[in-house]
Design a protein around this motif. Structure first.
Motif, PDB file in Angstrom:
ATOM      1  N   ALA A  50     -70.854  60.744 -79.844  1.00 55.25           N
ATOM      2  CA  ALA A  50     -69.976  61.747 -80.128  1.00 55.25           C
ATOM      3  C   ALA A  50     -69.583  62.667 -78.493  1.00 55.25           C
ATOM      4  N   ALA A  51     -70.743  62.754 -77.920  1.00 59.83           N
ATOM      5  CA  ALA A  51     -70.589  63.436 -76.863  1.00 59.83           C
ATOM      6  C   ALA A  51     -70.259  62.582 -75.499  1.00 59.83           C
ATOM      7  N   GLU A  52     -70.142  61.194 -75.712  1.00 59.60           N
ATOM      8  CA  GLU A  52     -69.932  60.195 -74.620  1.00 59.60           C
ATOM      9  C   GLU A  52     -68.804  60.116 -73.740  1.00 59.60           C
ATOM     10  N   ALA A  53     -68.736  60.191 -72.593  1.00 59.06           N
ATOM     11  CA  ALA A  53     -67.437  59.881 -71.901  1.00 59.06           C
ATOM     12  C   ALA A  53     -66.886  58.661 -72.065  1.00 59.06           C
ATOM     13  N   GLN A  54     -65.533  58.477 -72.468  1.00 59.39           N
ATOM     14  CA  GLN A  54     -64.949  57.151 -72.562  1.00 59.39           C
ATOM     15  C   GLN A  54     -64.711  56.779 -71.428  1.00 59.39           C
ATOM     16  N   LEU A  55     -65.306  55.650 -71.093  1.00 58.81           N
ATOM     17  CA  LEU A  55     -64.994  54.959 -69.733  1.00 58.81           C
ATOM     18  C   LEU A  55     -65.433  53.598 -69.703  1.00 58.81           C
ATOM     19  N   THR A  56     -64.714  52.687 -69.042  1.00 55.45           N
ATOM     20  CA  THR A  56     -65.082  51.536 -68.710  1.00 55.45           C
ATOM     21  C   THR A  56     -66.037  51.194 -67.564  1.00 55.45           C
ATOM     22  N   GLN A  57     -67.147  50.544 -67.802  1.00 52.46           N
ATOM     23  CA  GLN A  57     -68.068  50.686 -66.794  1.00 52.46           C
ATOM     24  C   GLN A  57     -68.499  49.219 -66.584  1.00 52.46           C
ATOM     25  N   LEU A  58     -68.248  48.242 -65.407  1.00 51.45           N
ATOM     26  CA  LEU A  58     -68.580  46.999 -65.340  1.00 51.45           C
ATOM     27  C   LEU A  58     -69.305  46.418 -64.267  1.00 51.45           C
ATOM     28  N   VAL A  59     -69.975  45.727 -64.253  1.00 51.67           N
ATOM     29  CA  VAL A  59     -70.694  44.999 -63.045  1.00 51.67           C
ATOM     30  C   VAL A  59     -70.329  43.527 -63.185  1.00 51.67           C
ATOM     31  N   LEU A  60     -70.127  43.026 -61.828  1.00 56.71           N
ATOM     32  CA  LEU A  60     -69.868  41.862 -61.672  1.00 56.71           C
ATOM     33  C   LEU A  60     -70.540  41.276 -60.513  1.00 56.71           C
ATOM     34  N   ILE A  61     -71.241  39.833 -60.593  1.00 60.61           N
ATOM     35  CA  ILE A  61     -72.276  39.399 -59.663  1.00 60.61           C
ATOM     36  C   ILE A  61     -71.592  37.954 -59.741  1.00 60.61           C
ATOM     37  N   TYR A  68     -70.192  34.756 -61.421  1.00 58.34           N
ATOM     38  CA  TYR A  68     -71.211  34.177 -62.225  1.00 58.34           C
ATOM     39  C   TYR A  68     -71.437  35.140 -63.310  1.00 58.34           C
ATOM     40  N   ARG A  69     -71.343  36.349 -63.178  1.00 58.75           N
ATOM     41  CA  ARG A  69     -72.076  37.127 -64.346  1.00 58.75           C
ATOM     42  C   ARG A  69     -71.211  38.364 -64.474  1.00 58.75           C
ATOM     43  N   ILE A  70     -70.808  38.962 -65.638  1.00 59.04           N
ATOM     44  CA  ILE A  70     -69.946  40.023 -65.890  1.00 59.04           C
ATOM     45  C   ILE A  70     -70.799  40.619 -66.907  1.00 59.04           C
ATOM     46  N   LYS A  71     -70.957  41.955 -66.992  1.00 60.52           N
ATOM     47  CA  LYS A  71     -71.628  42.651 -68.044  1.00 60.52           C
ATOM     48  C   LYS A  71     -71.031  44.107 -68.088  1.00 60.52           C
ATOM     49  N   GLY A  72     -71.215  44.819 -68.999  1.00 65.34           N
ATOM     50  CA  GLY A  72     -70.983  46.150 -69.121  1.00 65.34           C
ATOM     51  C   GLY A  72     -70.057  46.541 -70.215  1.00 65.34           C
ATOM     52  N   TYR A  73     -69.293  47.534 -70.228  1.00 64.25           N
ATOM     53  CA  TYR A  73     -68.579  48.066 -71.446  1.00 64.25           C
ATOM     54  C   TYR A  73     -67.311  48.453 -71.231  1.00 64.25           C
ATOM     55  N   VAL A  74     -66.371  48.120 -72.036  1.00 70.05           N
ATOM     56  CA  VAL A  74     -64.962  48.328 -71.818  1.00 70.05           C
ATOM     57  C   VAL A  74     -64.185  49.243 -72.857  1.00 70.05           C
ATOM     58  N   ASP A  75     -63.238  50.167 -72.448  1.00 66.79           N
ATOM     59  CA  ASP A  75     -62.648  51.077 -73.454  1.00 66.79           C
ATOM     60  C   ASP A  75     -61.151  50.640 -73.292  1.00 66.79           C
ATOM     61  N   PHE A  76     -60.988  50.216 -74.731  1.00 66.12           N
ATOM     62  CA  PHE A  76     -59.562  49.729 -74.981  1.00 66.12           C
ATOM     63  C   PHE A  76     -58.442  50.854 -75.406  1.00 66.12           C
ATOM     64  N   GLY A  77     -59.138  52.005 -75.266  1.00 58.80           N
ATOM     65  CA  GLY A  77     -58.256  53.190 -75.824  1.00 58.80           C
ATOM     66  C   GLY A  77     -57.460  53.046 -77.040  1.00 58.80           C
ATOM     67  N   PRO A  78     -56.276  53.220 -77.164  1.00 56.74           N
ATOM     68  CA  PRO A  78     -55.497  53.157 -78.498  1.00 56.74           C
ATOM     69  C   PRO A  78     -55.643  51.802 -79.373  1.00 56.74           C
ATOM     70  N   TYR A  79     -56.289  50.968 -78.604  1.00 56.53           N
ATOM     71  CA  TYR A  79     -56.417  49.485 -79.006  1.00 56.53           C
ATOM     72  C   TYR A  79     -57.627  49.720 -80.436  1.00 56.53           C
ATOM     73  N   ASP A  80     -58.606  50.359 -80.146  1.00 59.37           N
ATOM     74  CA  ASP A  80     -59.694  50.636 -80.878  1.00 59.37           C
ATOM     75  C   ASP A  80     -60.400  51.897 -80.333  1.00 59.37           C
ATOM     76  N   SER A  81     -59.721  52.917 -80.818  1.00 53.35           N
ATOM     77  CA  SER A  81     -60.288  54.404 -80.416  1.00 53.35           C
ATOM     78  C   SER A  81     -61.871  54.709 -80.739  1.00 53.35           C
ATOM     79  N   ARG A  82     -62.153  53.957 -81.832  1.00 55.52           N
ATOM     80  CA  ARG A  82     -63.747  54.207 -82.338  1.00 55.52           C
ATOM     81  C   ARG A  82     -64.624  53.594 -81.414  1.00 55.52           C
ATOM     82  N   ASN A  83     -64.449  52.448 -80.975  1.00 55.10           N
ATOM     83  CA  ASN A  83     -65.487  51.704 -80.197  1.00 55.10           C
ATOM     84  C   ASN A  83     -65.407  51.577 -78.850  1.00 55.10           C
ATOM     85  N   ARG A  84     -66.677  51.152 -78.048  1.00 55.24           N
ATOM     86  CA  ARG A  84     -66.461  50.545 -76.819  1.00 55.24           C
ATOM     87  C   ARG A  84     -66.700  49.193 -77.251  1.00 55.24           C
TER      88      ARG A  84
END
Length: 366
Positions: free
Chosen positions: A303-314, A268-284
């Motif tokens: 600047a000091a943020e770890a570049q990770l994908t973090q998702l929660v699926l419900i 029903y629900r997906i939320k979070g942040y995705v790292d697309f790596g070289p497809y857009d290195s400036r943004n999550r």
């Protein structure tokens, strides 16, 4: 010691009490969007928040923290009404109610599957002298209201407890008048406020305090409905499962879109942040999906943020193991990007002509 001729003896003034408002509503109704709107249009009031996510990664807390800073208490990995008792909640309220924090109002943003009755009971049971119950605000998704009510008839009970009902996403339904009338018929003299994108006048929330009659109806004893028992088996979250997914490897946008396009009905629900790596290195990319609707929003990496994908699926009846493997299959450590690889994602990025439209409410149909 002589108090002096100009001194007087009398009762001490009542200590200032901060209203604690419970913000509830079903999954994806727009609670975080509403809270973020209030934070940016508070009229000078300082808001503290207790944000309760359902899942081990506190996505909603992350979304709110930028506006609140150290005025946020986040509670992850479970439903607040089950995870803590009234004395534990007092610990969190103590932090926000301390005079040095300068907080004017505290908002408890419940997870989308919490039981409002339990949260109200916990606030009413609090022994903290610096806080007072400020009302229950229930957020309703107008576009999904009929389906949500059919699947979860307990929503009627939640509306009956509410002091203020925000009927959100009215722009997403062609039958706004009927939905408003129906919601109004299910409340117990609560104010019913129509909204788009969670944009309501902050005074609706800050002044949402029960009348003397209402306090009697929502007293601690009244909230103990013994006919329902004390078990949590009939809570909304008893029918839902969650999956928390974290990856240090970027996700391939094409593979992720294939995953999203084929997601099972019970997810029903997906939320979070995705790292697309070289497809857009400036943004999550913040991702929000509710039912058939999907939205991405690019945000610059800190600047000091770890570049990770973090998702929660419900979802209901979901196979968490299979979904986790499917997400792992989206990982890609390719050093270079396919110039067309992001097209599928960009279809669901907010229209740049409406830059002020908040996250989570502007969905395009998948």
């Amino acid at each position: 010691m002589d108090p002096g001729p100009e001194s007087s003896v009398g009762p001490s003034p009542r200590p200032r009490q901060i209203p604690v408002i419970v913000l509830a509503g079903f999954l994806g109704s727009g609670k975080t969007t509403l809270l973020n709107h209030l934070l940016h249009h508070s009229g000078g009031s300082r808001i503290g928040a207790v944000v309760n996510d359902f899942g081990a990664i506190e996505i909603d807390a992350m979304a709110v923290a930028g506006a609140l800073g150290d005025s946020t208490v986040s509670l992850g990995n479970g439903c607040l009404c089950c995870a803590v008792d009234a004395s534990e909640l007092d610990v969190y309220l103590e932090r926000l109610a301390h005079p040095s924090a300068g907080i004017d109002v505290i908002v408890i943003e419940a997870s989308g599957i919490a039981e409002p009755r339990e949260l109200v009971r916990m606030v009413l049971a609090s022994g903290h002298p610096g806080i007072v119950y400020g009302g229950l605000v229930e957020v309703v998704d107008a576009a999904e209201f009929d389906d949500t009510r059919a699947k979860h008839p307990e929503i009627d009970r939640h509306l009956g407890l509410a002091d203020l009902v925000v009927v959100n996403k009215l722009d997403r339904t062609g039958d706004a008048g009927r939905v408003l009338d129906l919601v109004g018929s299910l409340t117990d003299r609560a104010a019913v406020v129509p909204a788009r994108y969670g944009r309501i006048d902050p005074e609706f929330l800050f002044d949402c305090r029960p009348s003397e009659e209402r306090v009697g109806q929502l007293s601690f004893d009244d909230l103990h409905d013994h006919s329902e028992g004390e078990e949590h088996a009939d809570h909304l979250h008893s029918a839902y499962d969650s999956l928390s997914f974290t990856s240090e490897v970027p996700l391939d946008p094409r593979r992720l879109m294939q995953f999203l396009d084929s997601r099972p009905e019970g997810l029903y629900r997906i939320k979070g942040y995705v790292d697309f790596g070289p497809y857009d290195s400036r943004n999550r990319y913040a991702v929000h999906a509710v039912g058939r609707f999907l939205r991405f929003c690019p945000e610059p990496w800190a600047a000091a943020e770890a570049q990770l994908t973090q998702l929660v699926l419900i979802g209901s009846g979901i196979d968490a193991g299979a979904l986790g493997k499917a997400l792992e299959a989206c990982e890609s450590d390719a050093p270079h990007a396919d110039e067309h690889g992001m097209w599928g994602v960009l279809r669901y990025v907010q229209d740049p002509d409406d830059p002020d439209a908040p996250e989570e409410e502007v969905f395009q149909e998948a």
